[in-house]
Design an enzyme around this catalytic site. Sequence first.
Site, PDB file in Angstrom:
ATOM      1  N   SER A   7      19.615  -0.961  40.334  1.00 15.65           N
ATOM      2  CA  SER A   7      18.424  -0.924  41.197  1.00 15.65           C
ATOM      3  C   SER A   7      18.550  -2.017  42.253  1.00 15.65           C
ATOM      4  CB  SER A   7      17.140  -1.102  40.376  1.00 15.65           C
ATOM      5  OG  SER A   7      17.229  -2.231  39.544  1.00 15.65           O
ATOM      6  N   GLU A   9      16.288  -4.475  45.177  1.00 19.35           N
ATOM      7  CA  GLU A   9      14.966  -5.009  45.523  1.00 19.35           C
ATOM      8  C   GLU A   9      14.891  -5.353  47.015  1.00 19.35           C
ATOM      9  OE1 GLU A   9      13.246  -7.797  42.711  1.00 19.35           O
ATOM     10  OE2 GLU A   9      12.656  -9.101  44.371  1.00 19.35           O
ATOM     11  N   ALA A  43       1.544 -12.273  45.958  1.00 20.55           N
ATOM     12  CA  ALA A  43       0.318 -12.457  45.177  1.00 20.55           C
ATOM     13  C   ALA A  43      -0.754 -13.049  46.079  1.00 20.55           C
ATOM     14  CB  ALA A  43       0.584 -13.375  43.990  1.00 20.55           C
ATOM     15  N   ARG A  98       2.667 -11.893  37.271  1.00 21.19           N
ATOM     16  CA  ARG A  98       1.579 -12.819  37.579  1.00 21.19           C
ATOM     17  C   ARG A  98       1.647 -13.203  39.053  1.00 21.19           C
ATOM     18  NH1 ARG A  98       1.582 -19.132  36.389  1.00 21.19           N
ATOM     19  NH2 ARG A  98       3.009 -18.882  38.155  1.00 21.19           N
ATOM     20  N   ASP A 100       3.246 -15.608  42.356  1.00 22.79           N
ATOM     21  CA  ASP A 100       3.023 -16.980  42.829  1.00 22.79           C
ATOM     22  C   ASP A 100       2.193 -16.870  44.082  1.00 22.79           C
ATOM     23  OD1 ASP A 100       4.471 -18.542  40.992  1.00 22.79           O
ATOM     24  OD2 ASP A 100       6.351 -17.898  41.938  1.00 22.79           O
ATOM     25  N   LYS A 156       4.273  -9.414  26.778  1.00 23.93           N
ATOM     26  CA  LYS A 156       4.280  -8.416  27.866  1.00 23.93           C
ATOM     27  C   LYS A 156       4.780  -7.076  27.317  1.00 23.93           C
ATOM     28  CE  LYS A 156       6.360 -11.495  31.039  1.00 23.93           C
ATOM     29  NZ  LYS A 156       6.728 -11.971  32.376  1.00 23.93           N
ATOM     30  N   PHE A 207      15.701 -21.380  47.852  1.00 17.96           N
ATOM     31  CA  PHE A 207      15.119 -20.395  46.915  1.00 17.96           C
ATOM     32  C   PHE A 207      15.224 -20.890  45.486  1.00 17.96           C
ATOM     33  CE2 PHE A 207      16.130 -16.657  49.869  1.00 17.96           C
ATOM     34  CZ  PHE A 207      14.800 -16.470  50.184  1.00 17.96           C
ATOM     35  N   HIS A 257      20.264  -5.412  38.644  1.00 19.57           N
ATOM     36  CA  HIS A 257      19.198  -5.274  39.644  1.00 19.57           C
ATOM     37  C   HIS A 257      19.530  -6.274  40.746  1.00 19.57           C
ATOM     38  CE1 HIS A 257      15.019  -4.877  41.184  1.00 19.57           C
ATOM     39  NE2 HIS A 257      15.056  -6.183  41.357  1.00 19.57           N
TER      40      HIS A 257
END
Length: 281
Positions: A7, A9, A43, A98, A100, A156, A207, A257
Site C-alpha cells: 500500500s 500513503e 487532526a 488519535r 497530532d 485498538k 520528521f 506500506h
Amino acid sequence: MNDRHLSFEFFPPKTPEGREKLRFVHSQLARFNPEFFSVTYGAGGSTRDHTRDIVLEINRAGSNATPHLSFGGDSKQSVLSLLETYREAGIRRIVALRGDLPSGMGGSTQLVYANELVQFIREHFGDTFELLVAAYPEIHPEAESYKKDIYWLGQKFLAGASRGITQYFYNIDAYFYFRDQCLAAGIQSPIIPGIMPITNYQNLIRFSDNCGADVPRWIRQQLKSYGTDAASIRAFGLDVVSRLCEKLLAEGAPGLHFYTMNQADTCTTLCRNLGFPITDA
Ligand code: FAD
C-alpha cells in the site's frame, strides 16, 4: 510473491498544482496494483476537505482509497457525517488514529485515543469498514512504557481494528522484537511495516525528531557526508531501504506500506527492486 501486502500513503496537497502532480504519482504507483492508497488527515480538521476530496478522487479513478481519520476537536456529528460520505462512496477501509494537533492548536482541543475512535466507528457503522491502526516498533514518544504502549495497541484490536501499520524505522530488530512482544501479549493481527524512503537528509531528520523514529548514526553520518549531492543521497537511500525491505519480507513481514511523500520515483524503483509485479498500460 503476489500475496505480499502493498500500500502507498499520500498527504492531501493544498494547491491545484500539487493535486495535478498527485494524479500523476497515483497513476504511476497504481501500476503495482496495491491493496490501497491511504490519505493522511490533519487532526483538528486542518485537512478535512482536502483529505476527503483526494480520497473520493482516488476512489473514482478505480483504486481502493483509504482515508486516515481522527477526532481532533471535531464533534461526533461531523465525524459521523464524514464517515457517512465515505460509506456512500463505497469506501470500505479507514486508518483510525488519535492524531497530532497541528502546532498552535494544542490546549483548546481534546484528542481522542485511537481505541475510542475504533469503538465509535464500530458502534455506528458495524462492520462496514475494515479499521487499521498505527503501531510503533520504537514506541510512541508519549507512551508511559514499552509494555503500556503494546497494551494500548492491543486495546485498538480488541475494539475492532484488524491490522496495524507501523511508524517507519530503519532498525529491523526493533520491528521483529516488537512483533514478538505483540504476539506474547496476545496480538495476532498483522502488523505491516511502514517504510519511509530516504531522499533528503534535512527532511528525514526533522520528521524523525518529530515522530520519535530513530535514524541510526551510521545512516545520519553517511547522509551528512553527501552534503547537497542529491544523486549520492538517492543512491545510498535506495540501497539502505531496499535492503531493509528485502530482509523484512524474507523474515516474514506481511508486506509493506510506503510513505510516498507524494513522490513516485523512489517508491517505483524500490517496488521494482523488490519484485512487485507491475502492469504497464
Ligand atoms: P493512540 O493509539 O491513541 O496512542 C497515543 C498515545 O497514548 C500512545 O503513547 C499510547 O501508548 C497512549 N494511549 C493509547 N490509548 C490510550 C488510552 N485509551 N488511554 C491512555 N493512553 C493511551 N497523524 C496525523 O495527524 N494524521 C495522519 O494521517 C497520521 N497518519 C499516521 C499513519 C500511521 C501508519 C502512523 C504510524 C502514524 C500516523 N500519524 C498521523 C501519527 C499519529 O497520529 C501520532 O503518532 C499520534 O501521536 C498517535 O496516534 P495513534 O493513533 O497512534 O494514538
